[in-house]
Write a protein that holds these residues in place. Sequence first.
Motif, PDB file in Angstrom:
ATOM      1  N   ALA A   1      46.536  48.387  50.635  1.00  0.00           N
ATOM      2  CA  ALA A   1      46.067  47.188  50.948  1.00  0.00           C
ATOM      3  C   ALA A   1      46.819  45.917  49.652  1.00  0.00           C
ATOM      4  O   ALA A   1      46.700  46.535  48.517  1.00  0.00           O
ATOM      5  CB  ALA A   1      44.622  47.002  50.746  1.00  0.00           C
ATOM      6  N   VAL A   2      47.524  45.068  50.019  1.00  0.00           N
ATOM      7  CA  VAL A   2      47.906  44.023  49.150  1.00  0.00           C
ATOM      8  C   VAL A   2      47.309  42.688  49.183  1.00  0.00           C
ATOM      9  O   VAL A   2      47.203  42.187  50.519  1.00  0.00           O
ATOM     10  CB  VAL A   2      49.529  44.010  49.425  1.00  0.00           C
ATOM     11  CG1 VAL A   2      50.277  43.310  48.337  1.00  0.00           C
ATOM     12  CG2 VAL A   2      50.070  45.376  49.771  1.00  0.00           C
ATOM     13  N   PHE A   3      46.874  42.399  48.157  1.00  0.00           N
ATOM     14  CA  PHE A   3      45.966  41.104  48.274  1.00  0.00           C
ATOM     15  C   PHE A   3      45.943  40.273  46.785  1.00  0.00           C
ATOM     16  O   PHE A   3      46.196  40.552  46.068  1.00  0.00           O
ATOM     17  CB  PHE A   3      44.687  41.433  48.593  1.00  0.00           C
ATOM     18  CG  PHE A   3      43.966  42.421  47.553  1.00  0.00           C
ATOM     19  CD1 PHE A   3      44.366  43.840  47.732  1.00  0.00           C
ATOM     20  CD2 PHE A   3      43.321  42.069  46.298  1.00  0.00           C
ATOM     21  CE1 PHE A   3      43.692  44.671  46.623  1.00  0.00           C
ATOM     22  CE2 PHE A   3      42.858  42.846  45.675  1.00  0.00           C
ATOM     23  CZ  PHE A   3      43.054  44.246  45.597  1.00  0.00           C
ATOM     24  N   PRO A   4      45.932  38.942  46.860  1.00  0.00           N
ATOM     25  CA  PRO A   4      45.396  38.101  45.632  1.00  0.00           C
ATOM     26  C   PRO A   4      44.119  38.594  45.090  1.00  0.00           C
ATOM     27  O   PRO A   4      43.280  38.373  45.884  1.00  0.00           O
ATOM     28  CB  PRO A   4      45.681  36.674  46.118  1.00  0.00           C
ATOM     29  CG  PRO A   4      45.462  36.703  47.502  1.00  0.00           C
ATOM     30  CD  PRO A   4      45.505  38.290  48.123  1.00  0.00           C
ATOM     31  N   VAL A   5      44.108  38.483  44.003  1.00  0.00           N
ATOM     32  CA  VAL A   5      42.563  38.901  43.372  1.00  0.00           C
ATOM     33  C   VAL A   5      41.988  37.411  43.391  1.00  0.00           C
ATOM     34  O   VAL A   5      42.497  36.514  42.818  1.00  0.00           O
ATOM     35  CB  VAL A   5      42.654  39.298  41.813  1.00  0.00           C
ATOM     36  CG1 VAL A   5      41.594  39.286  41.418  1.00  0.00           C
ATOM     37  CG2 VAL A   5      43.329  40.908  41.930  1.00  0.00           C
ATOM     38  N   TYR A   6      40.717  37.354  43.991  1.00  0.00           N
ATOM     39  CA  TYR A   6      39.909  36.233  44.039  1.00  0.00           C
ATOM     40  C   TYR A   6      38.638  36.601  43.392  1.00  0.00           C
ATOM     41  O   TYR A   6      37.838  37.500  43.865  1.00  0.00           O
ATOM     42  CB  TYR A   6      39.705  35.582  45.555  1.00  0.00           C
ATOM     43  CG  TYR A   6      40.749  35.099  46.157  1.00  0.00           C
ATOM     44  CD1 TYR A   6      42.259  34.852  45.484  1.00  0.00           C
ATOM     45  CD2 TYR A   6      40.901  34.578  47.483  1.00  0.00           C
ATOM     46  CE1 TYR A   6      43.235  34.252  46.133  1.00  0.00           C
ATOM     47  CE2 TYR A   6      41.785  34.019  48.152  1.00  0.00           C
ATOM     48  CZ  TYR A   6      43.110  33.813  47.373  1.00  0.00           C
ATOM     49  OH  TYR A   6      44.095  33.043  48.123  1.00  0.00           O
ATOM     50  N   TRP A   7      38.317  35.795  42.538  1.00  0.00           N
ATOM     51  CA  TRP A   7      37.148  36.073  41.583  1.00  0.00           C
ATOM     52  C   TRP A   7      36.853  37.458  41.354  1.00  0.00           C
ATOM     53  O   TRP A   7      35.840  38.129  41.766  1.00  0.00           O
ATOM     54  CB  TRP A   7      35.888  35.497  42.415  1.00  0.00           C
ATOM     55  CG  TRP A   7      35.900  33.871  42.858  1.00  0.00           C
ATOM     56  CD1 TRP A   7      36.088  33.340  43.883  1.00  0.00           C
ATOM     57  CD2 TRP A   7      35.843  33.045  41.805  1.00  0.00           C
ATOM     58  NE1 TRP A   7      36.238  31.998  43.710  1.00  0.00           N
ATOM     59  CE2 TRP A   7      35.920  31.736  42.305  1.00  0.00           C
ATOM     60  CE3 TRP A   7      35.700  33.061  40.269  1.00  0.00           C
ATOM     61  CZ2 TRP A   7      36.292  30.503  41.563  1.00  0.00           C
ATOM     62  CZ3 TRP A   7      35.680  31.959  39.624  1.00  0.00           C
ATOM     63  CH2 TRP A   7      35.735  30.567  40.182  1.00  0.00           C
ATOM     64  N   GLN A   8      38.006  38.001  40.890  1.00  0.00           N
ATOM     65  CA  GLN A   8      37.661  39.264  40.326  1.00  0.00           C
ATOM     66  C   GLN A   8      37.402  40.398  41.690  1.00  0.00           C
ATOM     67  O   GLN A   8      36.755  41.358  41.510  1.00  0.00           O
ATOM     68  CB  GLN A   8      36.816  39.674  39.121  1.00  0.00           C
ATOM     69  CG  GLN A   8      37.153  38.663  38.028  1.00  0.00           C
ATOM     70  CD  GLN A   8      36.875  39.259  36.692  1.00  0.00           C
ATOM     71  OE1 GLN A   8      36.195  40.368  36.588  1.00  0.00           O
ATOM     72  NE2 GLN A   8      37.112  38.721  35.792  1.00  0.00           N
ATOM     73  N   SER A   9      37.566  40.045  42.696  1.00  0.00           N
ATOM     74  CA  SER A   9      37.660  40.849  43.804  1.00  0.00           C
ATOM     75  C   SER A   9      38.585  40.755  44.919  1.00  0.00           C
ATOM     76  O   SER A   9      39.565  40.164  44.713  1.00  0.00           O
ATOM     77  CB  SER A   9      35.862  40.409  44.450  1.00  0.00           C
ATOM     78  OG  SER A   9      35.818  41.022  45.595  1.00  0.00           O
ATOM     79  N   VAL A  10      38.324  41.362  46.132  1.00  0.00           N
ATOM     80  CA  VAL A  10      39.310  40.756  47.214  1.00  0.00           C
ATOM     81  C   VAL A  10      38.919  39.674  48.001  1.00  0.00           C
ATOM     82  O   VAL A  10      37.954  39.230  48.085  1.00  0.00           O
ATOM     83  CB  VAL A  10      39.188  42.196  48.170  1.00  0.00           C
ATOM     84  CG1 VAL A  10      39.772  43.434  47.523  1.00  0.00           C
ATOM     85  CG2 VAL A  10      38.000  42.344  48.738  1.00  0.00           C
ATOM     86  N   PRO A  11      39.985  39.152  48.565  1.00  0.00           N
ATOM     87  CA  PRO A  11      39.759  37.822  49.033  1.00  0.00           C
ATOM     88  C   PRO A  11      38.953  38.250  50.460  1.00  0.00           C
ATOM     89  O   PRO A  11      38.584  39.259  50.893  1.00  0.00           O
ATOM     90  CB  PRO A  11      41.066  37.348  49.632  1.00  0.00           C
ATOM     91  CG  PRO A  11      42.003  38.299  49.480  1.00  0.00           C
ATOM     92  CD  PRO A  11      41.312  39.402  48.624  1.00  0.00           C
ATOM     93  N   ALA A  12      38.152  36.967  50.884  1.00  0.00           N
ATOM     94  CA  ALA A  12      37.052  37.066  51.812  1.00  0.00           C
ATOM     95  C   ALA A  12      37.869  37.883  53.248  1.00  0.00           C
ATOM     96  O   ALA A  12      37.126  38.600  54.015  1.00  0.00           O
ATOM     97  CB  ALA A  12      36.726  35.786  52.526  1.00  0.00           C
ATOM     98  N   LEU A  13      39.116  37.359  53.521  1.00  0.00           N
ATOM     99  CA  LEU A  13      39.896  38.108  54.799  1.00  0.00           C
ATOM    100  C   LEU A  13      39.768  39.549  54.451  1.00  0.00           C
ATOM    101  O   LEU A  13      39.538  40.353  55.596  1.00  0.00           O
ATOM    102  CB  LEU A  13      40.999  37.389  54.719  1.00  0.00           C
ATOM    103  CG  LEU A  13      42.107  37.709  55.710  1.00  0.00           C
ATOM    104  CD1 LEU A  13      41.381  37.531  57.097  1.00  0.00           C
ATOM    105  CD2 LEU A  13      43.545  37.075  55.818  1.00  0.00           C
TER     106      LEU A  13
END
Length: 209
Positions: free
Chosen positions: A78-90
């Motif tokens: 899984a490749v994702f931007p860290v949002y709020w020290q978590s994974v994005p909602a998507l």
Amino acid sequence: MVVAHHRTDSLTRHTADRAAARLETAGYRIDLLDLHTEGFDPRMNVADQPDWGNREKTYSDEVRAHMQRIVDADVVVAVFPVYWQSVPALLKGWIDRVWNYGFAYGRSRPRLTGKRMLWLGLAGATADDPVVEGMHSILETNLSEGIAYYCGFSRSTVGLLTDAEERPQRLDAEGNLLVGEAVTGAEREAQYAALDRRAREFVDRFAAE
Ligand SMILES: Cc1cc2nc3c(=O)[nH]c(=O)nc-3n(C[C@H](O)[C@H](O)[C@H](O)COP(=O)(O)O)c2cc1C
């Protein structure tokens, strides 16, 4: 390869494409799932909410197609931007809806047993930001312990790629966000080359295990 970003020209997508190419060189066949491009709706709905009294529940066609793609994979990246020290909602919504009761968990022999997972998270924080250590630890606990191992994966690891922003950001002692000057030219090239190199190291280490 699961990508969670709303732009196909993002650094996240670039990192995913390079990771996919690297894994192909190592002999893997890639199923690229770009959640935004494929129009995945991360919102939980009635058809896909678990029925705790029925682990054989038939989920929506869309979710069952995604389940099959996971079953067919030996490895999930899984490749994702860290949002709020978590994974994005998507990405969170994909896990919520697809990694469902009776499929991913809730069986004595979980269907995902033995698969391996790499989470590649791009973070805007700079490597020397004190927040990074805690962020990595939170992501490992949440993603590896709370999700992958809970679902029977045999291996899960988080590769945290800091310095993903061209303008360095950090909090000062009072909690103000300090946004620095954008790096340009050779410095910028070097920053992105370093991020590519770190991503490649995570992928190579993972592929070699
Ligand atoms: C809603 C939101 C929340 C974010 N939260 C964090 C965070 O908790 N820690 C961090 O280091 N960066 C955070 N960032 C910065 C992103 O991680 C960064 O913009 C992204 O990784 C850059 O990659 P991209 O160009 O592919 O989007 C956040 C960005 C957004 C938009």
